[in-house]
Design a protein around this motif. Structure first.
Motif, mmCIF file in Angstrom:
data_model
loop_
_atom_site.group_PDB
_atom_site.id
_atom_site.type_symbol
_atom_site.label_atom_id
_atom_site.label_comp_id
_atom_site.label_asym_id
_atom_site.label_seq_id
_atom_site.Cartn_x
_atom_site.Cartn_y
_atom_site.Cartn_z
ATOM 1 N N UNK B 201 8.525 -0.787 -1.026
ATOM 2 C CA UNK B 201 7.535 -1.778 -0.612
ATOM 3 C C UNK B 201 7.066 -2.582 -1.811
ATOM 4 N N UNK B 204 9.097 -5.608 -2.198
ATOM 5 C CA UNK B 204 8.647 -6.673 -1.298
ATOM 6 C C UNK B 204 7.363 -7.297 -1.813
ATOM 7 N N UNK B 243 -0.629 6.895 14.549
ATOM 8 C CA UNK B 243 0.638 6.596 13.885
ATOM 9 C C UNK B 243 0.829 5.097 13.712
ATOM 10 N N UNK B 244 0.351 4.335 14.697
ATOM 11 C CA UNK B 244 0.520 2.879 14.608
ATOM 12 C C UNK B 244 -0.292 2.329 13.450
ATOM 13 N N UNK B 247 1.305 2.722 10.184
ATOM 14 C CA UNK B 247 2.405 1.808 9.910
ATOM 15 C C UNK B 247 1.893 0.450 9.460
ATOM 16 N N UNK B 250 3.401 -1.369 6.421
ATOM 17 C CA UNK B 250 4.770 -1.858 6.622
ATOM 18 C C UNK B 250 4.760 -3.135 7.452
ATOM 19 N N UNK B 251 3.911 -3.146 8.502
ATOM 20 C CA UNK B 251 3.835 -4.339 9.349
ATOM 21 C C UNK B 251 3.318 -5.514 8.525
ATOM 22 N N UNK B 253 3.547 -5.950 5.287
ATOM 23 C CA UNK B 253 4.595 -6.384 4.370
ATOM 24 C C UNK B 253 5.587 -7.279 5.070
ATOM 25 N N UNK B 254 6.062 -6.810 6.241
ATOM 26 C CA UNK B 254 7.094 -7.556 6.960
ATOM 27 C C UNK B 254 6.560 -8.918 7.387
ATOM 28 N N UNK B 257 6.372 -11.226 4.498
ATOM 29 C CA UNK B 257 7.677 -11.701 4.054
ATOM 30 C C UNK B 257 8.211 -12.756 5.004
ATOM 31 N N UNK B 258 8.013 -12.535 6.317
ATOM 32 C CA UNK B 258 8.489 -13.527 7.283
ATOM 33 C C UNK B 258 7.751 -14.832 7.062
ATOM 34 N N UNK B 259 6.440 -14.728 6.807
ATOM 35 C CA UNK B 259 5.639 -15.935 6.678
ATOM 36 C C UNK B 259 5.952 -16.692 5.400
#
Lengths: 344, 278
Positions: B201, B204, B243-244, B247, B250-251, B253-254, B257-259
């Motif tokens: 991570x 990223x 659990x969500x 996460x 990670x969400x 980070x993703x 990165x997409x943005x």
């Protein structure tokens, strides 16, 4: 002689890895020869150990395809674990919902559902790379962590079978729907599915125009675009096929081993597949023997633990050393005289 | 958290951000140096674990956490860490002391949230020092030149390979410090799966931070806060979706990165030789 090069160099690297690992063992006061003899006994010496080895190799064959296929279009995907976990969960849900129908129908539906979900998950990483420029290695790993969180949330929450007390699981798919064993072998059908999948992918990649297109994209995406190839479609297809293989691995684990989806599914097969795909140099046919070798190594871990009182991570060290040396040996290609093509 | 009620959530997120972000900060600063020289090191995960194991083992063996940091600078792989770390899974080793910045308050939760660990302070200082070094020192400029154009570096008579090797080693060293933080401060014990993808991570995170050490600091704080959200909500009784929430980093980070990535232009501030910008 030139055809021997891709065999000789990894073999030499593997031998070097065994020497290094042997020294490591010797430094810990173990006799390296005894360790290797035990690894052999745990992995390949008896019918029982072969069965253990092959059962471990089955999901590895499929998760290795999840690395090897995207590698053909130049993508380095390491998220097979996520596709496996979600594929397994989907298969368990579908299998439970259809319980009572003809076994073959249930199994086909489970496999199809797992492949669709797994394929979509990895295709997502491929699409992010293709259309948003997000590094696919990192995004596929992040997607894996997200998939595992989703899996845990669903298995311990909405999809939990109230009857599973100590180990939260989904409702069982029922004994009737479980995958049987290969005729004449004490190994489940997952291995057969893996080998068939590998053979099909080999033909697709090496002997069809479509596969040729994939390899061009992997070699030089700009040249492929100039040649009018549908680069985006090829990238997505390779990722989806790889993800489908990993999803199928999840289905096999659920339908042949566990009987329902639970935390045992998160066993690191996705990461093992990365190692195998690289040792096999992303060649679908070479994946099968390498997976058997790595499966055998994993199977012998508990033997080392019992007999020599070594931690079960011992085989991880050997795997790591072998992986590093084999990757380093990539630099040796074309440097040895006997392997050079003789120019007339 | 009783007296503070819902106010406990942002407070716990702040405290968690400081606590959880420290390893991110070190690993991402290390990766920043490596990537500035034009190489990407995806093996930081193993180094993080190795640093964690070594730090813990030495702290356990000598009873002195500061010596442990010194030796925690070694690097190797995950397998070796697990292998050697097995005997240390259970015992409790002395952990690093912390600096109580919450002394002005009488409320125990506020004091707990503002227990700042010394490595965090060092990390902030390091981020500032690196920013300065990249701009104003000979070494910083050489690293940046190697990362932006190896041809130019070669023409100037600098060894591209040796600079990159040194930069990767230096990056690994910082990642090792981050790892020792994991085992010596928070969570404060050695276990397998301790690093849980934080090394990757961080890669990223450096992209998101646009290869700037100061922005690495902000990004690490953001990630740390996202990581602390789950436990903070749990402490006020929101337990569904545990659990969500875990996460969330990670969400985040993703999503970031997409943005921030784009297929058409290379990212601003990206070293020219970096292989992720094909």
């Amino acid at each position: 002689m030139t055809r021997l090069e891709p065999l000789a160099i990894p073999a030499a690297a593997l031998a070097a890895a065994m020497v290094v690992f042997g020294l490591f063992m010797a430094a810990l006061g173990q006799n390296p020869l005894e360790v290797y003899a035990l690894i052999y006994r745990g992995a390949f010496a008896s019918a029982f150990s072969w069965q253990n080895t092959l059962a471990r190799a089955a999901p590895l064959v499929l998760t290795a395809l999840c690395v090897a296929l995207p590698a053909r279009v130049g993508l380095m995907v390491i998220g097979g674990e996520g596709a496996l976990v979600l594929g397994g969960l989907t298969a368990a849900v579908v299998g439970h919902a259809l319980a009572g129908a003809a076994p073959l129908t249930v199994q086909l539906a489970m496999a199809l559902a797992a492949m669709v979900i797994g394929g979509a998950w990895i295709a997502l990483a491929g699409a992010l790379r293709q259309y948003r420029g997000v590094n696919e290695t990192i995004s596929s790993l992040l997607l894996t962590y997200i998939a595992i969180a989703l899996f845990n949330h669903l298995v311990e929450g909405p999809l939990r079978d109230p009857a599973s007390l100590n180990k939260p699981s989904t409702a069982p798919i029922g004994d009737a729907s479980m995958l049987g064993r290969l005729p004449g072998l004490d190994v489940h059908w997952g291995l057969g599915l893996g080998i068939v999948f590998c053979a099909l992918m080999y033909v697709l990649v090496q002997h069809t125009t479509y596969g040729f297109g994939m390899r061009i994209v992997g070699g030089n995406a700009r040249a492929a675009r100039l040649a009018g190839l549908p680069v985006g479609g090829l990238v997505l297809a390779a990722c989806a096929l790889g993800g489908a293989a990993a999803g199928l691995a999840g289905m096999v684990e659920v339908a042949a081993v566990h009987g329902s989806a639970n935390a045992s599914l998160i066993a690191g097969y996705g990461y093992g597949g990365i190692l195998i795909a690289f040792i096999a140099r992303q060649n679908p046919l070479a994946i099968v023997p390498v997976a058997v070798l790595v499966g055998g190594l994993a199977a012998s871990g508990s033997m080392l633990q019992r007999r020599l009182d070594l931690p079960d991570a011992t085989v991880l060290v050997l795997q790591g050393v072998a992986f590093m040396l084999i990757l380093a040996s990539e630099a040796l290609y074309g440097r040895f005289k006997p392997f050079r093509p003789t120019s007339a | 958290m009783g007296a503070l009620g819902w106010w406990g959530v942002p407070l716990a997120v702040l405290g968690g951000a400081i606590r959880v972000s420290t390893p991110f900060l070190f690993v991402s600063l290390g990766e920043c140096i490596t990537e500035k020289s034009g190489r990407i090191n995806l093996g930081l995960e193993g180094i993080l674990v190795m640093g964690a194991m070594t730090g813990y083992a030495v702290s356990y063996g000598t009873g002195n956490p500061w010596v442990a940091i010194g030796i925690g600078l070694m690097l190797f792989g995950t397998g070796v860490a697990f292998f050697l770390g097995k005997p240390y899974v259970h015992p409790k080793a002395p952990t690093l002391p912390s600096i109580p910045l919450g002394f002005w308050s009488d409320s125990p939760p506020i004091q707990a949230a503002l227990q700042v660990n010394p490595l965090f302070v060092i990390g902030v200082g390091l981020a500032l020092a690196l920013t300065w070094a990249f701009r104003h020192t000979r070494w910083g400029l050489v690293i940046r030149m190697v990362g932006d154009s190896s041809d130019a570096a070669r023409a100037m008579g600098h060894g591209v390979r040796s600079v990159r090797t040194l930069a990767t080693g230096l990056g690994g060293l910082l990642a090792g410090v981050g790892g020792s933080f994991l085992s010596l401060y928070y969570p404060g014990s050695w276990s397998e799966g301790l690093s849980s993808g934080q090394g990757l991570m961080a890669v990223a995170l450096v992209i998101f931070a646009r290869w700037s050490p100061i922005q690495c600091f902000y990004a690490a704080l953001l990630f740390g806060g996202a990581g602390a959200l789950g436990p903070a909500l749990q402490s006020v009784g929101v337990t569904g979706g545990y659990y969500l929430f875990n996460a969330a980093p990670y969400v985040v980070t993703l999503a970031l990165m997409i943005a921030t990535c784009s297929p058409r232009r290379t990212l601003t501030g990206a070293p020219g030789e970096l292989s992720i910008n094909r």
